[in-house]
Design a protein around this motif. Structure first.
Motif, PDB file in Angstrom:
ATOM      1  N   CYS A 136      -6.524   1.724  -3.691  1.00 35.57           N
ATOM      2  CA  CYS A 136      -7.641   1.135  -2.955  1.00 35.57           C
ATOM      3  C   CYS A 136      -7.911   1.074  -1.661  1.00 35.57           C
ATOM      4  CB  CYS A 136      -7.466  -0.515  -3.472  1.00 35.57           C
ATOM      5  SG  CYS A 136      -7.730  -0.857  -5.216  1.00 35.57           S
ATOM      6  N   CYS A 170       0.801  -1.203  -0.004  1.00 32.23           N
ATOM      7  CA  CYS A 170       0.045  -0.163  -0.045  1.00 32.23           C
ATOM      8  C   CYS A 170       0.918   1.323  -0.190  1.00 32.23           C
ATOM      9  CB  CYS A 170      -0.926  -0.020   1.236  1.00 32.23           C
ATOM     10  SG  CYS A 170      -2.405  -1.387   1.054  1.00 32.23           S
ATOM     11  N   LEU A 199      -9.747  -0.987  -8.496  1.00 30.95           N
ATOM     12  CA  LEU A 199     -10.762  -0.734  -7.414  1.00 30.95           C
ATOM     13  C   LEU A 199     -11.966  -1.262  -7.758  1.00 30.95           C
ATOM     14  CD1 LEU A 199     -11.336   0.372  -4.559  1.00 30.95           C
ATOM     15  CD2 LEU A 199     -11.510   2.636  -5.562  1.00 30.95           C
ATOM     16  N   LEU A 210     -12.205  -4.897  -7.755  1.00 32.05           N
ATOM     17  CA  LEU A 210     -12.093  -5.335  -6.270  1.00 32.05           C
ATOM     18  C   LEU A 210     -13.511  -4.869  -5.531  1.00 32.05           C
ATOM     19  CD1 LEU A 210     -10.494  -6.307  -3.913  1.00 32.05           C
ATOM     20  CD2 LEU A 210      -9.679  -3.793  -3.466  1.00 32.05           C
ATOM     21  N   ASN A 247      -1.561  -8.101  -3.045  1.00 28.58           N
ATOM     22  CA  ASN A 247      -1.235  -6.995  -4.194  1.00 28.58           C
ATOM     23  C   ASN A 247       0.102  -6.673  -4.178  1.00 28.58           C
ATOM     24  OD1 ASN A 247      -1.633  -4.390  -6.061  1.00 28.58           O
ATOM     25  ND2 ASN A 247      -0.827  -3.656  -3.829  1.00 28.58           N
ATOM     26  N   ASN A 249      -4.031 -10.320  -6.969  1.00 25.80           N
ATOM     27  CA  ASN A 249      -3.803  -9.131  -8.019  1.00 25.80           C
ATOM     28  C   ASN A 249      -2.692  -9.778  -9.127  1.00 25.80           C
ATOM     29  OD1 ASN A 249      -4.351  -6.720  -9.335  1.00 25.80           O
ATOM     30  ND2 ASN A 249      -2.779  -5.700  -8.536  1.00 25.80           N
ATOM     31  N   GLU A 253      -8.134   3.036 -10.347  1.00 26.09           N
ATOM     32  CA  GLU A 253      -9.369   3.182 -10.092  1.00 26.09           C
ATOM     33  C   GLU A 253     -10.076   1.898 -10.875  1.00 26.09           C
ATOM     34  OE1 GLU A 253     -12.944   4.670  -8.460  1.00 26.09           O
ATOM     35  OE2 GLU A 253     -11.147   5.155  -8.047  1.00 26.09           O
TER      36      GLU A 253
END
Length: 275
Positions: free
Chosen positions: A18, A10, A230, A233, A81, A131, A227
């Motif tokens: 996300c 992250c 996302l 997800l 991820n 991912n 995005e």
């Protein structure tokens, strides 16, 4: 009960986008980062964030323990991820570089996934989201280490889905093509660290690779923002029976289609021209 989700990787890119978006939407997000300074930055933004280095078993155990303290012992969704790409022709690639690629992109994911499955089975629900990449569907030159790690992840995840088919745990793959992130900067660092560029027969191609990796803006016109990932997800989060696979970006749809349609030699002629 608020849905809890642990997201790895992250500090930048897809994971960061996300984590922030889901946090703002009211989910209980536990972001994880490898470096302590990135953890502190996300905590200052109001997120739950833990330090978790996928190359270190102790760090994985500690990060997961901290996650369970935050969630009260539950975990509804794991979004694996964190990953990077090691560029370079396979003939120039030190075996250590390949080991490190798999340690981050597969083995660490396995260790984390293996640790959360018993909890999800015990609580009677859970979702594991991987991912992956369009390079888990087709291969491209000078990306052999990354190709191999993502092809392995595809097989790993397909097997996991079959083994959990009679349980309440759902397993999905997200397969993005080019996404705006810091992926190129990280790849350039690994390229220069492990590949003897000047003494390779691929030097002319490597010079083009360095130029591409050094650009501040994406060179692929099909590049999308995080995005797009996302969106997939969220579909997984909000559906009781999410799809096994989610294609993201036009190149993934195109190459997924061509892989099924074309003979291998024909597909090779297209891929060998790709950059």
């Amino acid at each position: 009960m608020t849905t809890s989700i642990l997201i790895t990787g992250c500090s930048t890119g897809i994971g960061r986008h996300c984590a922030l978006a889901l946090h703002q939407a009211g989910y209980m997000v536990i972001a994880s980062c490898r470096r302590a300074e990135d953890v502190a930055e996300l905590q200052e933004l109001g997120l739950h964030c833990v330090q978790l280095d996928l190359n270190c078993s102790q760090s994985i155990r500690h990060g997961l323990a901290e996650t369970f303290k935050i969630t009260g012992g539950r975990l509804d969704i794991l979004f694996n991820n964190a990953a990077y790409g090691q560029p370079g022709a396979l003939e120039d690639l030190p075996t250590q570089a390949l080991r490190e690629q798999f340690e981050t992109n597969l083995f660490g994911w396995h260790e984390l996934t293996k640790a959360v499955i018993p909890l999800m089975l015990q609580q009677g629900s859970g979702k594991i989201v991987q991912n992956s990449s369009v390079l888990g569907l087709v291969a491209m030159k000078y990306r052999g280490a990354y190709n191999a790690s993502k092809f392995a992840l595809e097989g790993y995840t397909d097997t996991l889905r079959l083994e959990l088919a009679d349980t309440p745990v759902e397993v999905s793959l997200i397969e993005p093509g080019p996404i705006r992130s810091h992926f190129r900067e990280n790849a350039k660092q690994k390229f220069e660290q492990y590949i003897d560029i000047a003494n390779s027969r691929h030097l002319p191609s490597y010079q083009k690779t360095l130029d591409r990796l050094g650009k501040s803006a994406p060179t692929n016109k099909f590049t999308l923002s995080p995005e797009a990932v996302l969106h997939s997800l969220l579909h997984i989060i909000n559906n009781d029976k999410p799809k096994p696979r989610y294609f993201v970006t036009q190149p993934t749809y195109l190459f997924g289609f061509l892989r099924r349609l074309l003979p291998t030699r024909w597909l090779d002629k297209l891929l060998v021209k790709s950059s």
